[in-house]
Scaffold this motif. Sequence first.
Motif, PDB file in Angstrom:
ATOM      1  N   PRO A 131       0.806  -1.230   0.000  1.00 21.16           N
ATOM      2  CA  PRO A 131       0.000   0.000   0.000  1.00 21.16           C
ATOM      3  C   PRO A 131       0.836   1.276   0.000  1.00 21.16           C
ATOM      4  N   GLU A 132       1.936   1.259   0.768  1.00 20.90           N
ATOM      5  CA  GLU A 132       2.769   2.462   0.850  1.00 20.90           C
ATOM      6  C   GLU A 132       3.399   2.801  -0.501  1.00 20.90           C
ATOM      7  N   LEU A 133       3.819   1.772  -1.249  1.00 19.93           N
ATOM      8  CA  LEU A 133       4.435   2.030  -2.551  1.00 19.93           C
ATOM      9  C   LEU A 133       3.385   2.474  -3.567  1.00 19.93           C
ATOM     10  N   ASN A 134       2.228   1.847  -3.557  1.00 18.65           N
ATOM     11  CA  ASN A 134       1.172   2.295  -4.473  1.00 18.65           C
ATOM     12  C   ASN A 134       0.864   3.779  -4.259  1.00 18.65           C
ATOM     13  N   SER A 135       0.821   4.172  -2.996  1.00 16.92           N
ATOM     14  CA  SER A 135       0.553   5.581  -2.685  1.00 16.92           C
ATOM     15  C   SER A 135       1.694   6.479  -3.146  1.00 16.92           C
ATOM     16  N   ALA A 136       2.925   6.027  -2.964  1.00 17.04           N
ATOM     17  CA  ALA A 136       4.087   6.818  -3.380  1.00 17.04           C
ATOM     18  C   ALA A 136       4.119   6.970  -4.899  1.00 17.04           C
ATOM     19  N   VAL A 137       3.779   5.906  -5.637  1.00 14.48           N
ATOM     20  CA  VAL A 137       3.725   5.985  -7.100  1.00 14.48           C
ATOM     21  C   VAL A 137       2.649   6.974  -7.528  1.00 14.48           C
ATOM     22  N   ALA A 138       1.474   6.893  -6.906  1.00 10.85           N
ATOM     23  CA  ALA A 138       0.378   7.804  -7.246  1.00 10.85           C
ATOM     24  C   ALA A 138       0.768   9.250  -6.979  1.00 10.85           C
ATOM     25  N   SER A 139       1.457   9.485  -5.864  1.00 11.69           N
ATOM     26  CA  SER A 139       1.890  10.833  -5.524  1.00 11.69           C
ATOM     27  C   SER A 139       2.912  11.368  -6.525  1.00 11.69           C
ATOM     28  N   ARG A 140       3.885  10.533  -6.901  1.00 10.45           N
ATOM     29  CA  ARG A 140       4.889  10.935  -7.876  1.00 10.45           C
ATOM     30  C   ARG A 140       4.251  11.200  -9.237  1.00 10.45           C
ATOM     31  N   PHE A 141       3.284  10.362  -9.610  1.00 10.22           N
ATOM     32  CA  PHE A 141       2.585  10.522 -10.884  1.00 10.22           C
ATOM     33  C   PHE A 141       1.827  11.847 -10.913  1.00 10.22           C
ATOM     34  N   HIS A 142       1.249  12.215  -9.779  1.00 10.56           N
ATOM     35  CA  HIS A 142       0.534  13.485  -9.691  1.00 10.56           C
ATOM     36  C   HIS A 142       1.495  14.666  -9.841  1.00 10.56           C
ATOM     37  N   GLN A 143       2.655  14.583  -9.184  1.00 12.41           N
ATOM     38  CA  GLN A 143       3.645  15.650  -9.308  1.00 12.41           C
ATOM     39  C   GLN A 143       4.127  15.814 -10.745  1.00 12.41           C
TER      40      GLN A 143
END
Length: 452
Positions: A131-143
């Motif tokens: 879950p933590e990595l999925n969230s980190a990927v989503a955050s980076r994708f948004h940036q």
Amino acid sequence: MNLDTQQHSVNVMLRQLSFIRSSLIPFSSYSPRTSPTPLTSIRSQTKATMSTISTQNESTLQTQRPVQVAQRLEKFKTTIFTQMSILGNKHGAINLGQGFPNFDGPEFVKEAAIQAIKDGKNQYARAFGAPELNSAVASRFHQDTGLVVDPEREVTVTCGCTEAIAAAMLGLINPGDEVILFAPFYDSYEATLSMAGAKVKCITLRPPGFDIPLDELKAAVTSETRAILMNTPHNPTGKIFTREELEAIASLCIENDVMVFSDEVYDKLDFEMDHICIASLPGMYERTVTMNSLGKTFSLTGWKIGWAVAPPHLTWGIRQAHSYLTFATSTPMQAAAVAALEAPESYYTELKRDYSEKKEILVKGLKEVGFEVFPSSGTYFVVVDHTPFGFGDDVAFCEYLIKEVGVVAIPTSVFYLNPEDGKNLVRFAFCKDEETLRSAIERMKLKLKRVV
């Protein structure tokens, strides 16, 4: 295809097959299983069995079974990267061929992996990602794109981008579906599409600029086209697709209801122009699978942490395939990937500056050696024309370069459906320390001589 083209293709294949035969470990032959032998007959057979062992072993050595491979993979043989690296090791050559750094990734990411192992994060991870990595990927994708995605429904963690590509192809492409590629292309694309049973149509990018021939692309995309598989920044040429090119692709995809599979593993290695994610263009997110990985950006190619970002209706097929390919990805490395993706922007600035300096060393040196060097706006690759040195094709040149000069490059003809299109080009990688780059240049200056 004319006779010269056919002869060149045959010559390339014969050289590759000759190399493969010399490097393959032969398989042992075996006897098929039979039905169980009754206990009462075992003792009576033992003596006879023992007496035949020597004869059987001699027979096995004399009649090795031929290697076996499914027809859909028969044409692909051993990858060119493996062939060139083995040959390079044999001759003590400096490897500017295969695209992996000869230096390590950042300490803070490695320390995060060590800590994760010590903390007991060593069992299976959740299939589609911690879950933590999925969230980190989503955050980076948004940036990077301005797009907000649901980490639970639109992000799938894979074993490197190569598996993300395979999961997308196998999960969303049916046998007989038409998929368009841009040649030259990363060699796993064609092999994976072959495994999916796809019909491949190719658009060739040509030097010096490797621009997309938009009229040719427009003619190629029809109601029969299921998807376009693209890579920007582009391996092996270093080209970055322009906004005009991406908008043309987007328009054709929307008009013909075509998906896009976009490999963007070099997105942080954009030099002369900015990388644009095609999913960020109007109307494209709903039909795009964006694939990326940790390895290139953080110099950790051996960790094989990748991901695919796609809308839920496409993510479903990707996850179905992923579940039966690898099921899950390394748990402690996923934890470390979170630390990597949370790196400050200064990390990416320094990364780009460092690679820009390496690129300058290699490009300047290759020009001094006598190559025609084509522009590279991204990735850590440079493509050159080798023909000033008098060799008939790229494979012959690269073999000479390894054996007589002591430097590994990659022949690009293997990245084309028609090898003739790439016979004049070879690829060099500058993801090496400066001493290695300078040493390779010095070897080429000493032993390579232009003939034209």
